[in-house]
Enzyme design. Structure first.
Site, PDB file in Angstrom:
ATOM      1  N   ALA A  48       0.847  -1.142   0.073  1.00  0.00           N
ATOM      2  CA  ALA A  48       0.062  -0.263   0.146  1.00  0.00           C
ATOM      3  C   ALA A  48       1.068   1.187  -0.014  1.00  0.00           C
ATOM      4  CB  ALA A  48      -0.912   0.032   1.255  1.00  0.00           C
ATOM      5  N   ASP A  69      10.296  -6.540  -2.542  1.00  0.00           N
ATOM      6  CA  ASP A  69       9.023  -7.002  -1.712  1.00  0.00           C
ATOM      7  C   ASP A  69       8.984  -8.467  -2.176  1.00  0.00           C
ATOM      8  OD1 ASP A  69       5.818  -5.831  -1.123  1.00  0.00           O
ATOM      9  OD2 ASP A  69       5.840  -7.916  -1.756  1.00  0.00           O
ATOM     10  N   ARG A  80      -6.241  -0.829  -1.964  1.00  0.00           N
ATOM     11  CA  ARG A  80      -5.355   0.320  -1.584  1.00  0.00           C
ATOM     12  C   ARG A  80      -3.901   0.351  -2.087  1.00  0.00           C
ATOM     13  NH1 ARG A  80      -5.639  -4.089   1.191  1.00  0.00           N
ATOM     14  NH2 ARG A  80      -4.016  -5.152   1.785  1.00  0.00           N
ATOM     15  N   LYS A  95       4.626  -8.493  -6.541  1.00  0.00           N
ATOM     16  CA  LYS A  95       4.491  -7.406  -6.420  1.00  0.00           C
ATOM     17  C   LYS A  95       5.436  -6.432  -7.112  1.00  0.00           C
ATOM     18  CE  LYS A  95       1.411  -7.452  -2.720  1.00  0.00           C
ATOM     19  NZ  LYS A  95       1.016  -6.800  -0.959  1.00  0.00           N
ATOM     20  N   ASN A 140       5.803  -3.959   8.978  1.00  0.00           N
ATOM     21  CA  ASN A 140       6.433  -4.824   9.886  1.00  0.00           C
ATOM     22  C   ASN A 140       7.446  -4.096  10.681  1.00  0.00           C
ATOM     23  OD1 ASN A 140       8.808  -6.849  10.506  1.00  0.00           O
ATOM     24  ND2 ASN A 140       7.701  -8.204   9.069  1.00  0.00           N
ATOM     25  N   PHE A 141       7.738  -4.261  11.950  1.00  0.00           N
ATOM     26  CA  PHE A 141       8.282  -3.546  12.904  1.00  0.00           C
ATOM     27  C   PHE A 141       9.879  -4.342  12.860  1.00  0.00           C
ATOM     28  CE2 PHE A 141       4.981  -0.828  14.487  1.00  0.00           C
ATOM     29  CZ  PHE A 141       5.606   0.026  14.653  1.00  0.00           C
ATOM     30  N   CYS A 180      16.350   8.566  16.061  1.00  0.00           N
ATOM     31  CA  CYS A 180      16.126   7.719  15.133  1.00  0.00           C
ATOM     32  C   CYS A 180      14.733   6.679  15.927  1.00  0.00           C
ATOM     33  CB  CYS A 180      17.304   6.609  15.241  1.00  0.00           C
ATOM     34  SG  CYS A 180      17.616   5.520  16.547  1.00  0.00           S
ATOM     35  N   CYS A 183      15.052   5.883  19.277  1.00  0.00           N
ATOM     36  CA  CYS A 183      14.735   6.727  20.206  1.00  0.00           C
ATOM     37  C   CYS A 183      13.464   7.011  20.673  1.00  0.00           C
ATOM     38  CB  CYS A 183      15.150   8.188  19.732  1.00  0.00           C
ATOM     39  SG  CYS A 183      16.980   8.379  19.231  1.00  0.00           S
ATOM     40  N   CYS A 197      -3.888  -5.477  10.762  1.00  0.00           N
ATOM     41  CA  CYS A 197      -4.925  -5.179   9.674  1.00  0.00           C
ATOM     42  C   CYS A 197      -6.104  -6.131   9.404  1.00  0.00           C
ATOM     43  CB  CYS A 197      -4.325  -4.842   8.295  1.00  0.00           C
ATOM     44  SG  CYS A 197      -3.111  -6.262   7.764  1.00  0.00           S
TER      45      CYS A 197
HETATM   46 ZN   LIG Z   1      18.108   6.680  18.350  1.00  0.00          ZN
END
Ligand SMILES: [Zn+2]
Length: 355
Positions: A48, A69, A80, A95, A140-141, A180, A183, A197
């Site tokens: 998206a 991807d 979307r 993709k 994705n963290f 960053c 932080c 989602c």
């Molecule tokens: Zn930092």
């Protein structure tokens, strides 16, 4: 030492003319456009946010766009993911490949380099080789913390963006100057702590807004106007028409950030982040081989004759069997559709593809 990265050609006056409207915008100007035309960008994820980012930057004339991807297209993406259409879904394209084909028709002067791959600690250095900045189009963290490690270590600007439901947020990171990602949040949210989602859904308009802000920040950085980037974490709650700007200009000075203050890069060094294998909102699980490998999809397709319905294109093989849809890529990755249970997915993979 890797060979020097080839630079995009210097644009001719003719090719610059297609950008005349944006060059007329004084803070960009012709000088900024020339820098943009020579710039190289890594885009992580082309769903998206990534669709809007790629579309905007390629139209704006960025010199080189490397798109990474890991996924293929499905019909429910089109609501979307604005780069794609029903033909791309019917063709079963990854993709990155569908994006590259579309983007080359939009601006043939931009070098587009698609990679069907999952970004991890083992390949990020290669994927980011020679780029001027990184854009976050993932959901994705784990990947964001990996990108943050890499960007801070190598002094590369990057722009974080995330959307869920009708909410979204974005922040620009200039290593050594701004705060960053770490932080801002010391750890990725633990699994299960955030809506996904699946549970929160996602509306198209918030995607376009957040990605447009990210693209605008990229244009500033790449055109030599990094001083103009936002010093805020910007949060939109679009359904309620609320915009919040949180001042993060003092955040770096006030934290003892492990990444940008102490130089600890746990994600980059592979100590953190096994990557959640369950794909958000997909009822699907991604499995990766423990070591890099190269599969012959032809040989596997032959083996699967009579077991289920096999379809394939140049980029992937698909086996539909029982309640499952197995998509196999040449790098050994598989996406098992029809379950969000990792153990069940591994069983299906072992049964039909091999252990
Ligand atoms: Zn930092």
């Amino acid at each position: 030492m890797s060979p020097p990265t080839p630079q995009p050609p210097v644009p001719s006056p003719q090719s610059l003319s297609r950008y005349v409207r944006q060059m007329r915008y004084a803070p960009l100007g012709e000088a900024g456009q020339r820098k943009l035309c020579a710039a190289r960008v890594l885009l992580c994820g082309c769903g998206a946010l990534g669709s809007v980012l790629a579309n905007t930057l390629v139209r704006a004339g960025v010199g080189h766009l490397r798109i990474v991807d890991r996924d293929f297209l499905e019909l429910n993406n089109l609501q979307r993911q604005v780069l794609y259409d029903e033909d791309d879904v019917r063709a079963g394209l990854p993709k990155a490949i569908a994006a590259a084909e579309k983007l080359r028709r939009i601006n043939s002067e931009v070098e587009i380099e698609p990679h069907v791959a999952d970004i991890d600690a083992t390949n990020i250095a290669q994927l980011a080789d020679g780029v001027d900045m990184i854009l976050d189009g993932t959901d994705n963290f784990e990947i964001r913390f990996l990108v943050n490690d890499f960007a801070v270590k190598h002094g590369l600007p990057w722009v974080y963006g995330g959307v869920l439901g009708s909410e979204g947020q974005t922040m620009t990171i200039l290593p050594g100057d701004t705060a960053c990602l770490r932080c801002l949040m010391s750890e990725p949210p633990p699994p299960g702590s955030m809506p996904t989602c699946d549970s929160a859904g996602i509306l198209g308009p918030i995607v376009n807004i957040i990605a447009s802000i990210q693209a605008n920040e990229a244009i500033k950085i790449l055109s030599g106007n990094a001083k103009a980037v936002s010093r805020f974490l910007t949060v939109f709650e679009l359904w309620d028409n609320r915009i919040r700007q949180i001042d993060v200009s003092k955040l770096r000075d006030s934290t003892d950030c492990p990444t940008c203050k102490r130089g600890e890069f746990a994600w980059l060094e592979g100590q953190r982040g096994n990557q959640t294998a369950v794909l958000c909102g997909r009822n699907a699980v991604q499995l990766r081989p423990p070591e890099p490998m190269q599969l012959s999809l032809d040989a596997i397709a032959e083996k699967l004759v009579g077991i289920g319905e096999v379809t394939r294109n140049k980029y992937l093989l698909r086996l539909s069997v029982g309640d499952y849809l197995i998509t196999l890529f040449p790098d050994g990755r598989a996406i098992i559709g029809g379950t969000d249970d990792i153990a069940a997915a591994r069983t299906v993979y072992a049964k039909y593809i091999g252990s």
